[in-house]
Motif scaffolding. Structure first.
Motif, PDB file in Angstrom:
ATOM      1  N   GLU A 280       8.803  10.084  -2.364  1.00 43.33           N
ATOM      2  CA  GLU A 280       9.407   9.213  -2.439  1.00 43.33           C
ATOM      3  C   GLU A 280       9.563   8.183  -2.363  1.00 43.33           C
ATOM      4  N   GLN A 281      10.791   8.087  -1.590  1.00 46.25           N
ATOM      5  CA  GLN A 281      11.199   6.989  -0.334  1.00 46.25           C
ATOM      6  C   GLN A 281       9.345   6.867   0.307  1.00 46.25           C
TER       7      GLN A 281
ATOM      8  N   GLU B 222       6.915   6.583   0.181  1.00 49.39           N
ATOM      9  CA  GLU B 222       5.697   5.598  -0.591  1.00 49.39           C
ATOM     10  C   GLU B 222       6.164   4.582  -0.660  1.00 49.39           C
ATOM     11  N   GLU B 223       7.214   4.750  -2.144  1.00 50.28           N
ATOM     12  CA  GLU B 223       7.620   2.966  -2.445  1.00 50.28           C
ATOM     13  C   GLU B 223       7.531   2.087  -1.194  1.00 50.28           C
TER      14      GLU B 223
ATOM     15  N   GLY C 221       3.814   1.344  -0.105  1.00 49.05           N
ATOM     16  CA  GLY C 221       3.488   0.986  -0.823  1.00 49.05           C
ATOM     17  C   GLY C 221       3.976  -0.693  -1.054  1.00 49.05           C
ATOM     18  N   ALA C 222       4.994  -0.688  -0.696  1.00 44.37           N
ATOM     19  CA  ALA C 222       5.472  -2.523  -0.091  1.00 44.37           C
ATOM     20  C   ALA C 222       5.101  -2.845   0.951  1.00 44.37           C
TER      21      ALA C 222
ATOM     22  N   GLU D 146      13.598  -3.193   2.043  1.00 44.73           N
ATOM     23  CA  GLU D 146      11.624  -3.669   1.525  1.00 44.73           C
ATOM     24  C   GLU D 146      11.796  -5.001   2.127  1.00 44.73           C
TER      25      GLU D 146
END
Ligand code: PEP
Length: 248
Positions: free
Chosen positions: A181-182, A184-185, A188-189, A140
């Motif tokens: 999920e990875q 999207e995470e 989203g960030a 991130e």
């Protein structure tokens, strides 16, 4: 509601005659697409032909790179105006292969983004981490930095025409896809950092794609994630399967 976008990055594949064949195959399958922006990004030498062949369809053409100067003594480079005049609407910038093999820096990507915007080209800005960076837990941080530098001095009204492609490097061309999920995470960030740079309303309009071994089987689930607005597709964009990804 953000309009979905699926772009095919052909990389260094397809001679002009092979490009003609691929476009003739894909045109009846995706040429009428109304709900999704469909973009083909062939090598430079195929662009003029590609623009000609997709006339009268909804398919858009993009380039895979460009230089940030207007014109002049830059042997081997291609200028933004050349792409625009040739009929490109999009340009991929900062692909990890450009960063990795050709030493492209975040600062150069930013210069290219600003130049593309100045010439009315829509940049597809690639960001993403190496496997060791993910394992170190800095995905991130890294992606936030890449986005922040790429978008430096971009105005809000131009930012909405930019596309960010999150492409984990370990997933590109490896057949190893990030989990939904990875993906999207991080997408989203990316939206969160876009909201910090601009504002939430602007961030909500900017399209964020996932790229990295997207195929006809995994596309629907990835694209169903709330912050994933489509895909940047490499290998699978070179075959009729690309149409299934667009339908997904
Ligand atoms: C790419 O190079 O942008 C890419 C996502 O490649 P692939 O789909 O082959 O992993």
């Amino acid at each position: 509601m953000r309009r979905r976008i699926v772009a095919g990055n052909w990389k260094m594949n397809k001679t002009p005659s092979e490009a003609r064949e691929l476009i003739e195959t894909l045109k009846p399958l995706v040429g009428d697409e109304k709900d999704v922006d469909v973009v083909f990004c062939p090598p430079f030498v195929d662009i003029a032909l590609a623009v000609e062949l997709v006339k009268g369809t909804n398919i858009k053409i993009g380039a895979q790179n460009m230089y940030y100067e207007e014109k002049g003594a830059y042997t081997g480079e291609v200028a933004p105006e050349m792409l625009k005049d040739a009929g490109c609407e999009y340009v991929i910038l900062g692909h990890s292969e450009r960063r990795g093999y050709f030493g492209e820096t975040n600062e150069q990507v930013n210069k290219k983004v600003l130049k593309a915007i100045e010439h009315g080209l829509k940049p597809i800005i690639c960001v993403g981490e190496k496997l060791e960076q993910r394992e170190q837990g800095i995905t991130e941080d890294l992606v936030r930095m890449q986005v922040k530098i790429a978008m430096k001095d971009v105005k809000k009204e131009d930012a909405v025409n930019c596309v960010i492609a999150y492409e984990p490097i370990w997933a590109i061309g490896t057949g190893r896809t990030a989990t939904n999920e990875q993906a999207e995470e991080v997408c989203g960030a990316i939206r969160k950092v876009l909201a910090e740079i601009f504002d939430q309303e602007t961030a909500d309009q900017i399209r964020v794609q996932y790229g990295g071994s997207v195929n006809a089987k995994n596309a629907a689930d990835l694209f169903a994630m709330p912050d994933i607005d489509g895909g940047l597709v490499g290998g699978a964009s070179l075959k009729a399967d690309f149409a299934d990804i667009v339908k997904a």
